[in-house]
Design an enzyme around this catalytic site. Structure first.
Site, mmCIF file in Angstrom:
data_model
loop_
_atom_site.group_PDB
_atom_site.id
_atom_site.type_symbol
_atom_site.label_atom_id
_atom_site.label_comp_id
_atom_site.label_asym_id
_atom_site.label_seq_id
_atom_site.Cartn_x
_atom_site.Cartn_y
_atom_site.Cartn_z
ATOM 1 N N ASP A 17 -11.420 6.439 -2.211
ATOM 2 C CA ASP A 17 -10.097 5.986 -1.792
ATOM 3 C C ASP A 17 -9.145 7.172 -1.718
ATOM 4 O O ASP A 17 -9.351 8.197 -2.377
ATOM 5 C CB ASP A 17 -9.552 4.950 -2.768
ATOM 6 C CG ASP A 17 -8.466 4.063 -2.161
ATOM 7 O OD1 ASP A 17 -8.196 4.180 -0.944
ATOM 8 O OD2 ASP A 17 -7.885 3.258 -2.905
ATOM 9 N N GLY A 18 -8.115 7.010 -0.906
ATOM 10 C CA GLY A 18 -7.071 8.013 -0.777
ATOM 11 C C GLY A 18 -5.713 7.363 -0.814
ATOM 12 O O GLY A 18 -5.574 6.155 -0.606
ATOM 13 N N GLU A 56 -7.998 9.747 2.644
ATOM 14 C CA GLU A 56 -9.120 8.797 2.751
ATOM 15 C C GLU A 56 -10.397 9.531 3.170
ATOM 16 O O GLU A 56 -11.461 9.321 2.592
ATOM 17 C CB GLU A 56 -8.803 7.682 3.756
ATOM 18 C CG GLU A 56 -7.667 6.774 3.366
ATOM 19 C CD GLU A 56 -8.006 5.712 2.339
ATOM 20 O OE1 GLU A 56 -9.135 5.676 1.831
ATOM 21 O OE2 GLU A 56 -7.107 4.897 2.049
ATOM 22 N N ASP A 81 -11.885 1.250 1.468
ATOM 23 C CA ASP A 81 -11.000 0.211 1.999
ATOM 24 C C ASP A 81 -10.277 0.693 3.259
ATOM 25 O O ASP A 81 -9.407 0.017 3.778
ATOM 26 C CB ASP A 81 -10.002 -0.268 0.947
ATOM 27 C CG ASP A 81 -9.076 0.828 0.445
ATOM 28 O OD1 ASP A 81 -9.019 1.931 1.040
ATOM 29 O OD2 ASP A 81 -8.385 0.590 -0.566
ATOM 30 N N HIS A 141 -7.076 -3.457 -3.049
ATOM 31 C CA HIS A 141 -6.143 -4.162 -3.939
ATOM 32 C C HIS A 141 -6.494 -5.646 -4.076
ATOM 33 O O HIS A 141 -5.624 -6.508 -4.056
ATOM 34 C CB HIS A 141 -4.699 -3.979 -3.451
ATOM 35 C CG HIS A 141 -4.360 -2.546 -3.222
ATOM 36 N ND1 HIS A 141 -4.146 -1.661 -4.254
ATOM 37 C CD2 HIS A 141 -4.239 -1.836 -2.081
ATOM 38 C CE1 HIS A 141 -3.886 -0.460 -3.764
ATOM 39 N NE2 HIS A 141 -3.942 -0.542 -2.437
ATOM 40 N N ASP A 151 -8.919 3.830 -6.476
ATOM 41 C CA ASP A 151 -7.478 3.860 -6.221
ATOM 42 C C ASP A 151 -6.748 4.540 -7.375
ATOM 43 O O ASP A 151 -5.880 5.396 -7.158
ATOM 44 C CB ASP A 151 -6.956 2.441 -6.010
ATOM 45 C CG ASP A 151 -5.483 2.414 -5.679
ATOM 46 O OD1 ASP A 151 -5.105 2.931 -4.613
ATOM 47 O OD2 ASP A 151 -4.701 1.883 -6.494
#
Length: 180
Positions: A17-18, A56, A81, A141, A151
């Site tokens: 994740d970024g 990302e 995501d 999320h 995250d």
């Protein structure tokens, strides 16, 4: 409404994740590695001036590098995501590469054919040529354990970029002094 499975699948599983706040601005990347549902590794980093999309992609690059160094013979599942990272890795890069790393055909205007983050896409292409895997999308999320952890790591990476450690500040000064 479909229920989201929040458990980590068995086998070698990576979530990447970024983040970036503001965008563009300070950003971070993170990835977490699970082996048979147990966290075995994680990493994070960041940049003071970047974009969410760059972070990302960087998370995926760093995750692929880690798995190549540590589990070269195991086929991982890699989740993100980011539709941008997933679509780019699984689909778009093949067409860009065929067109000489351009979005348009031979008649495209230069301003319409430029690929954002080309340096990272070419790096990802090289990594995915060495280890062909299909990246998988996961809802962000949504309580998915691996995605929430990635995250969290991206936020840690961003914070480190915003407030570097005293050692990093000394290294930065030494690099600056050596350059000039």
């Amino acid at each position: 409404m479909a229920k989201i499975d929040c458990t980590v699948p068995p086998g070698l599983v990576i979530y990447a994740d970024g983040c970036c706040e503001p965008n563009p601005g300070a950003g971070g990347w993170g990835f977490v590695v699970y082996l048979d549902e147990q966290e075995v590794a994680c990493a994070s980093g960041g940049a003071q001036q970047t974009t969410n999309q760059r972070m990302e992609l960087t998370a995926v690059i760093e995750a692929l590098a880690w798995v190549n160094d540590n589990f070269p013979e195991v086929a991982p599942r890699l989740f993100s995501d980011s539709a941008y990272a997933i679509n780019g890795c699984n689909d778009w890069r093949h067409g860009w590469k065929r067109k000489g790393w351009s979005r348009g055909g031979p008649n495209a205007k230069p301003e319409n054919s430029k690929i954002a983050n080309l340096d990272l896409w070419q790096c990802l292409d090289g990594a995915l040529m060495l280890r062909p895997i299909t990246l998988e999308w996961c809802k962000g999320h949504a309580g998915i354990i691996g995605n929430e952890r990635a995250d969290e790591l991206s936020l840690i990476g961003r914070e480190a970029a915003v407030t570097p450690s005293p050692t990093a500040l000394i290294r930065q000064q030494l690099d600056y002094t050596a350059r000039y």
